[in-house]
Scaffold this active site. Structure first.
Site, PDB file in Angstrom:
ATOM      1  N   HIS A 254      47.667  20.875   6.353  1.00  0.00           N
ATOM      2  CA  HIS A 254      46.288  20.828   5.837  1.00  0.00           C
ATOM      3  C   HIS A 254      46.266  20.805   4.302  1.00  0.00           C
ATOM      4  O   HIS A 254      45.460  21.494   3.670  1.00  0.00           O
ATOM      5  CB  HIS A 254      45.482  22.028   6.366  1.00  0.00           C
ATOM      6  CG  HIS A 254      45.207  21.977   7.842  1.00  0.00           C
ATOM      7  ND1 HIS A 254      44.143  21.282   8.368  1.00  0.00           N
ATOM      8  CD2 HIS A 254      45.867  22.503   8.904  1.00  0.00           C
ATOM      9  CE1 HIS A 254      44.147  21.410   9.697  1.00  0.00           C
ATOM     10  NE2 HIS A 254      45.188  22.138  10.040  1.00  0.00           N
ATOM     11  N   ASP A 317      48.301  26.911  10.440  1.00  0.00           N
ATOM     12  CA  ASP A 317      47.988  26.214  11.692  1.00  0.00           C
ATOM     13  C   ASP A 317      48.395  24.744  11.631  1.00  0.00           C
ATOM     14  O   ASP A 317      48.440  24.147  10.554  1.00  0.00           O
ATOM     15  CB  ASP A 317      46.477  26.308  11.985  1.00  0.00           C
ATOM     16  CG  ASP A 317      45.627  25.735  10.855  1.00  0.00           C
ATOM     17  OD1 ASP A 317      45.977  25.975   9.680  1.00  0.00           O
ATOM     18  OD2 ASP A 317      44.633  25.047  11.137  1.00  0.00           O
ATOM     19  N   GLU A 318      48.664  24.217  12.802  1.00  0.00           N
ATOM     20  CA  GLU A 318      48.844  22.775  12.999  1.00  0.00           C
ATOM     21  C   GLU A 318      49.745  22.113  11.954  1.00  0.00           C
ATOM     22  O   GLU A 318      49.431  21.035  11.468  1.00  0.00           O
ATOM     23  CB  GLU A 318      47.472  22.075  12.975  1.00  0.00           C
ATOM     24  CG  GLU A 318      46.546  22.585  14.038  1.00  0.00           C
ATOM     25  CD  GLU A 318      45.145  21.980  13.940  1.00  0.00           C
ATOM     26  OE1 GLU A 318      44.618  21.610  14.993  1.00  0.00           O
ATOM     27  OE2 GLU A 318      44.588  21.888  12.819  1.00  0.00           O
ATOM     28  N   ALA A 319      50.878  22.753  11.659  1.00  0.00           N
ATOM     29  CA  ALA A 319      51.810  22.156  10.679  1.00  0.00           C
ATOM     30  C   ALA A 319      52.701  21.155  11.420  1.00  0.00           C
ATOM     31  O   ALA A 319      53.924  21.278  11.413  1.00  0.00           O
ATOM     32  CB  ALA A 319      52.610  23.249   9.999  1.00  0.00           C
ATOM     33  N   HIS A 320      52.069  20.146  12.021  1.00  0.00           N
ATOM     34  CA  HIS A 320      52.810  19.233  12.900  1.00  0.00           C
ATOM     35  C   HIS A 320      53.781  18.337  12.146  1.00  0.00           C
ATOM     36  O   HIS A 320      54.659  17.746  12.749  1.00  0.00           O
ATOM     37  CB  HIS A 320      51.837  18.366  13.708  1.00  0.00           C
ATOM     38  CG  HIS A 320      50.846  19.172  14.497  1.00  0.00           C
ATOM     39  ND1 HIS A 320      51.189  20.323  15.170  1.00  0.00           N
ATOM     40  CD2 HIS A 320      49.518  19.000  14.702  1.00  0.00           C
ATOM     41  CE1 HIS A 320      50.115  20.828  15.758  1.00  0.00           C
ATOM     42  NE2 HIS A 320      49.081  20.043  15.486  1.00  0.00           N
TER      43      HIS A 320
END
Ligand code: NGO
Length: 503
Positions: A254, A317-320
């Site tokens: 993000h 979060d969501e550190a894809h």
């Protein structure tokens, strides 16, 4: 405000309409009438107690038109007063609890700490007719039902998160929200200050974060950012109302706004284009660059210095697009940085994949197994399960704004759940509290915000404050209905869901 309620005549609101529902109450017949000559008397020399009394007076003056002078006094208060006393030795009241006695000759509020007096004052506001919230004088009389309330919260953390990154909100809008939170005894405002689409707080050592990274917003809107002064103003305003600001800088994912502002933060040294779409999971800080940790240290240091509360939220979060091993290495260094600036780390539940210190907190939103993993490491959990508390979900398919990835969340869905039975292995004592996030991808105006936040936030406030036993949807929907006139008087454009028999 435009739709000022129509005067105060008739019966005062009953104790049952107070939200969050108090721990114990003993209503009696009859009422106390607030007179034009009434005083607010403080039986304490503590400056904070007087400040609370002043805030209470400020909230009652516009609609009543009364002077309501605040006076410190030792002996008995004159008849007709609202009196506030601090009794620090009264352990039964806790840090935030209070006792409110409404008798024919006066109102007495007692608490061990100033926060309790403040919350007792919010209860008193709700016991006055809804017209008390109008900002111009209304006809009285100003009656309050007689009886006693004894109250204290179930959870220490009763929060709301506001995403100012996807769509920016001004200082005034944030302060208005703080006022509404305080009316329902919420005490943490988590500000999501950075995301792919915008960076919203100026950092002196990295000025382009805002001058470049602050210019964008979802959908191509104009963006914006808080100066450090703005941020401090919000912090002080909130603190006076017993709301702690919890700042979040979301990392390592993000991060597009920062990466597009500083080419040197990117592994390849090339700044990506700014983004205004709603994708997630594509950006990452460069884990192997030492400069990354200088950046994180500078940002955490500057924000921590402006933040009196104990927590710093690191996102996570969501550190894809961060390889799993890198994620672990990064988060461990970040936790150390946060501690070195005197703060406790909180992160979205993904941080439970790393080795957590017991003092850190994981915010559950999606995967109960991760919440459990945090608990197994001795850390505590903040409950924000998306299908129940995400304020950005649509109410029904007909909702004009909102997302649907976690389902639709009616007013009932948002109310009829209990934090202690939500994630297997996460028990009452593992839970720090409840927080309702408003992500703002689809929120473009105050009306949008009001629509998604109200009335669902009010139910979350009750879940966080009141004991689970004794709460039922059938009673709540009737109690909430009584808040319609109050919200209208406050100028809140809430969603008048047909599930609730609004008055
Ligand atoms: C997810 C995601 C956010 C979105 C949000 C929308 C978390 C913790 N990360 O929640 O970036 O804005 O959903 O509902």
């Amino acid at each position: 405000m435009a739709e000022a309620a129509s005067g105060a005549q008739g019966q005062p609101p009953g104790f049952a309409t107070v939200i969050p529902q108090p721990l114990a109450q003993a209503p009696e017949r009859g009422s106390f009438v607030l007179q034009p000559s009434a005083r607010i008397v403080v039986h304490s020399t503590a400056a904070e107690a007087s400040r609370v009394a002043q805030l209470l007076a400020q909230s009652l003056r516009p609609a009543t038109g009364y002077r309501l002078p605040v006076a410190s006094m030792r002996g008995a208060a004159p008849e007709g007063s609202i009196s506030l006393s601090l009794t620090p030795s009264d352990r039964a009241l806790g840090d935030e609890g209070y006792r409110l006695v409404v008798a024919p000759k006066g109102v007495t509020l007692t608490a061990a700490r100033p926060a309790g007096l403040f919350y007792g004052g919010q209860t008193l506001r709700q016991l006055l007719p809804a017209a008390i919230e109008a900002d111009v004088e209304q006809p009285g009389p100003w009656r309050v039902a007689l009886g006693t309330i004894h109250d204290r919260p179930r959870f220490a953390w009763r929060g709301m998160m506001l995403d100012v990154a996807r769509h920016f909100q001004s200082v005034d809008e944030v302060e208005r929200l703080v006022d509404l939170m305080a009316l329902y005894k919420l005490n943490r405002l988590h500000l999501h200050l950075s995301d792919d689409q915008g960076w919203r707080i100026s950092i002196r050592s990295w000025p382009r974060l805002t001058t470049v990274g602050g210019r964008t917003a979802v959908g191509g809107g104009k963006g914006g950012y808080f100066t450090q002064r703005d941020y401090s103003r919000i912090v002080a305003y909130a603190r006076a109302r017993f709301v702690d600001v919890v700042p979040e800088i979301d990392m390592p994912g993000h991060m597009n706004a920062a990466l597009s502002a500083y080419a040197k933060l990117n592994c390849n040294g090339v700044a990506p284009a700014p983004r205004t779409d709603m994708e997630v999971g594509y950006s990452s800080l460069c884990i192997d660059k030492e400069l990354t940790y200088k950046f994180v240290d500078d940002v955490v240091r500057e924000i921590a210095a402006l933040t009196p509360g104990p927590y710093f939220h690191v996102g996570g979060d969501e550190a894809h697009s961060t390889p799993p091993g890198d994620y672990l290495a990064f988060m461990e260094r970040v936790e150390t940085i946060v501690r070195s600036h005197g703060k406790r780390m909180i992160g979205w539940e993904e941080v439970a994949r790393t080795k957590l210190r017991r003092t850190s907190v994981a915010q559950h939103w999606h995967d109960p197994a991760l919440a459990r993993r945090a608990v197994e490491q001795g850390a505590r959990v903040l409950m924000s399960p998306a299908p129940k508390v995400y304020l950005d979900m649509k109410y029904t398919p007909a909702s004009p704004i909102g997302l649907t990835w976690a389902g639709m969340t009616s007013v009932r869905d948002a109310y009829a759940w209990d934090p202690a039975t939500q994630a297997p292995g996460v028990r009452e004592r593992d839970i720090l509290g409840v927080e309702a996030p408003l992500w703002t991808e689809t929120v473009d105006s105050r009306a949008d915000l009001d629509y998604l936040v109200f009335p669902r936030l009010i139910g979350q406030a009750e879940i966080a404050w009141s004991p689970a036993a004794g709460r039922t949807w059938q009673r709540y929907r009737w109690r909430l209905a009584n808040h319609g006139p109050r919200l209208r008087a406050l100028g809140v454009a809430f969603h008048e869901s047909p599930e609730v028999p609004w008055r």
